[in-house]
Design a protein around this motif. Structure first.
Motif, PDB file in Angstrom:
ATOM      1  N   GLU A 232     -26.026  42.794   8.463  1.00 19.94           N
ATOM      2  CA  GLU A 232     -26.497  41.531   8.432  1.00 19.94           C
ATOM      3  C   GLU A 232     -27.500  41.261   9.489  1.00 19.94           C
ATOM      4  O   GLU A 232     -28.675  40.398   9.201  1.00 19.94           O
ATOM      5  N   GLU A 233     -27.789  41.985  10.503  1.00 19.90           N
ATOM      6  CA  GLU A 233     -29.009  41.825  11.582  1.00 19.90           C
ATOM      7  C   GLU A 233     -30.000  42.484  10.847  1.00 19.90           C
ATOM      8  O   GLU A 233     -31.181  41.754  11.088  1.00 19.90           O
ATOM      9  N   ILE A 234     -30.072  43.628  10.078  1.00 18.47           N
ATOM     10  CA  ILE A 234     -31.273  44.259   9.497  1.00 18.47           C
ATOM     11  C   ILE A 234     -31.611  43.068   8.169  1.00 18.47           C
ATOM     12  O   ILE A 234     -32.833  43.228   8.022  1.00 18.47           O
ATOM     13  N   TYR A 235     -30.892  43.058   7.402  1.00 15.96           N
ATOM     14  CA  TYR A 235     -31.058  42.369   6.022  1.00 15.96           C
ATOM     15  C   TYR A 235     -30.975  40.945   5.815  1.00 15.96           C
ATOM     16  O   TYR A 235     -31.424  40.661   4.824  1.00 15.96           O
ATOM     17  N   ASP A 236     -30.521  40.205   6.958  1.00 17.95           N
ATOM     18  CA  ASP A 236     -30.337  38.607   6.774  1.00 17.95           C
ATOM     19  C   ASP A 236     -31.615  38.009   7.677  1.00 17.95           C
ATOM     20  O   ASP A 236     -31.731  38.434   8.407  1.00 17.95           O
TER      21      ASP A 236
END
Length: 87
Positions: free
Chosen positions: A83-87
């Motif tokens: 979630e941190e990387i891709y959102d």
């Protein structure tokens, strides 16, 4: 994740081809953060290929849901990272 021939069979084929003098390449794709151990893979193939190609995980379009569902079901502890990387 895919339904292709096993990694072990692929590596054995690469080894046989390399031993016969046929140039081989190891293509690591996609690299799943926190899941794919690139160092281990490279150490495993370094004596049986000439090149190692790397490709990052791209979450575009409907592919993102497929991958996030996979991570949620198989590696729930990594959901915050994804979630941190891709959102």
């Amino acid at each position: 994740m895919d339904m292709a021939v096993s990694i072990e069979r692929r590596l054995e084929a690469m080894k046989k081809l390399h031993a016969e003098g046929i140039k081989t390449t190891c293509f690591i794709s996609p690299i799943f953060p926190g899941i794919t151990n690139v160092t281990t893979i490279i150490n495993r193939v370094k004596d049986q290929c000439q090149l190692v190609w790397l490709e990052n995980l791209n979450l575009r379009g409907s592919y993102k849901k497929v991958i996030m569902d996979y991570v949620c079901s198989k590696y729930p502890e990594l959901v915050p990272l994804y979630e941190e990387i891709y959102d």
